[in-house]
Design a protein around this motif. Structure first.
Motif, PDB file in Angstrom:
ATOM      1  N   HIS A  64       0.839  -1.204   0.000  1.00 24.22           N
ATOM      2  CA  HIS A  64       0.000   0.000   0.000  1.00 24.22           C
ATOM      3  C   HIS A  64       0.880   1.263   0.000  1.00 24.22           C
ATOM      4  CE1 HIS A  64      -3.483   2.528   1.490  1.00 24.22           C
ATOM      5  NE2 HIS A  64      -2.469   3.221   1.982  1.00 24.22           N
ATOM      6  N   GLU A 111      -6.322   6.307  -0.782  1.00 27.39           N
ATOM      7  CA  GLU A 111      -6.203   5.113   0.056  1.00 27.39           C
ATOM      8  C   GLU A 111      -6.715   3.886  -0.698  1.00 27.39           C
ATOM      9  OE1 GLU A 111      -4.007   6.289   1.965  1.00 27.39           O
ATOM     10  OE2 GLU A 111      -4.779   5.160   3.676  1.00 27.39           O
ATOM     11  N   HIS A 128       1.691   4.600  -2.759  1.00 24.71           N
ATOM     12  CA  HIS A 128       1.810   6.050  -2.608  1.00 24.71           C
ATOM     13  C   HIS A 128       3.095   6.574  -3.248  1.00 24.71           C
ATOM     14  CE1 HIS A 128      -1.736   6.249  -0.256  1.00 24.71           C
ATOM     15  NE2 HIS A 128      -1.232   5.777   0.864  1.00 24.71           N
TER      16      HIS A 128
END
Ligand SMILES: [Zn+2]
Length: 298
Positions: free
Chosen positions: A82, A117, A86
């Motif tokens: 995750h 997100e 970004h």
């Protein structure tokens, strides 16, 4: 660009990065990729509940930290994936540093999550489970829970994340429902599942479970805690209020101490017309809002 298109693009970007770093088989190691990019990775016990990890942009230096209070390899790998999202996804570093040099990511079924997100979650799912490898893994296995559990094990991912990826990559109709007690936490239906016919029961957060295998299973909390499995049969008509009584397997597994249960509905009947796009506008809008949530760690 629709949300769905952007999320699919994020998944593809994750797949691309896995390929670019030479991963031709499971498991994909996100820390290897981070190291190759000179990103400093740090395990850190979290003092804030619900924080899964974060990324820090400090000039030329980038650092990623991940929470270790949840002792779960799949959870930590998904978190690092995750955070890499970004770093690799277009616009993310700019979006993040506009607010602060550090971004904190939270795990779980958070509602109204920022779109970045969701994008980072989809990147991570694509990175850790590229469709090419998922398809290879599922090939020749019966549709359903067995393939999902093998995929989770091979890819070293949570069962829920593997279930969603399996549904996305399978040519067969698959629906995933995560429940807690007598309530649904979320649902995800594959495109071929949606093409089975018209139906009125969209599994949504807060909906009560209908009578059947999952509801019965959840009535004994020990089933969930001890990760027991159950299998039953239902139909597209009964569970989803569909327009056809297509038979579906309803396979259930307890996800352990969090109290959640995963149900996999599958059919080895391919829909008559998988490219049926005669959805009316309202339905199309609804479908578009159905973005799978990869609950990290479960
Ligand atoms: Zn994040």
């Amino acid at each position: 660009m629709t949300r769905r298109f952007r999320l699919e693009a994020a998944t593809r970007r994750g797949e691309q990065i896995a390929k670019q770093y030479g991963f031709e088989r499971f498991p994909i190691e996100p820390t290897t990729i981070a190291e190759a990019e000179n990103i400093h990775i740090q395990a850190k016990p979290s003092d804030q509940k619900g924080v899964s990890g974060g990324i820090i942009f400090s000039g030329e230096n980038v650092g990623i930290f991940y929470a270790t209070d949840i002792d779960n390899d799949g959870f930590q790998r998904f978190t690092i994936g995750h955070e890499l999202g970004h770093y690799f996804l277009e616009g993310h570093p700019e979006e993040i540093t506009k607010i602060a040099p550090m971004h904190i990511s939270r795990a779980g079924f958070s509602q109204g999550k920022d779109f970045i997100e969701l994008e980072a979650d989809h990147f991570s799912a694509g990175l850790l489970m590229p469709s090419r490898l998922v398809k290879k893994e599922l090939l020749g296995r019966p549709v359903g829970l067995e393939g999902i559990l093998t995929l989770a094990q091979q890819a070293k991912c949570s069962v829920t994340a593997a279930a969603i990826r399996a549904a996305q990559c399978s040519p067969y109709p698959v629906a995933i429902v995560v429940s807690n007690g007598d309530e649904i936490s979320y649902g995800f239906l594959s495109d071929t599942f949606k093409s089975l016919g018209k139906f009125r029961n969209f599994p949504r957060k807060g909906d009560k479970l209908p009578v059947g295998t999952t509801k019965d299973f959840n009535e004994t909390p020990d089933n969930v805690l001890r990760a027991r499995q159950a299998c039953g049969e239902t139909t597209f008509l009964d569970w989803f209020d569909g327009d056809k009584a297509i038979e579906l397997d309803e396979e259930v597994i307890g996800l352990g101490s969090y109290g959640y249960t995963l149900t996999v509905f599958s059919s080895d009947n391919l829909p008559d017309d998988p490219d049926n796009d005669e959805e009316d506008e309202e339905e199309a809008r609804l479908m578009d809002s159905w973005t799978p949530k990869f609950a990290r760690g479960r």
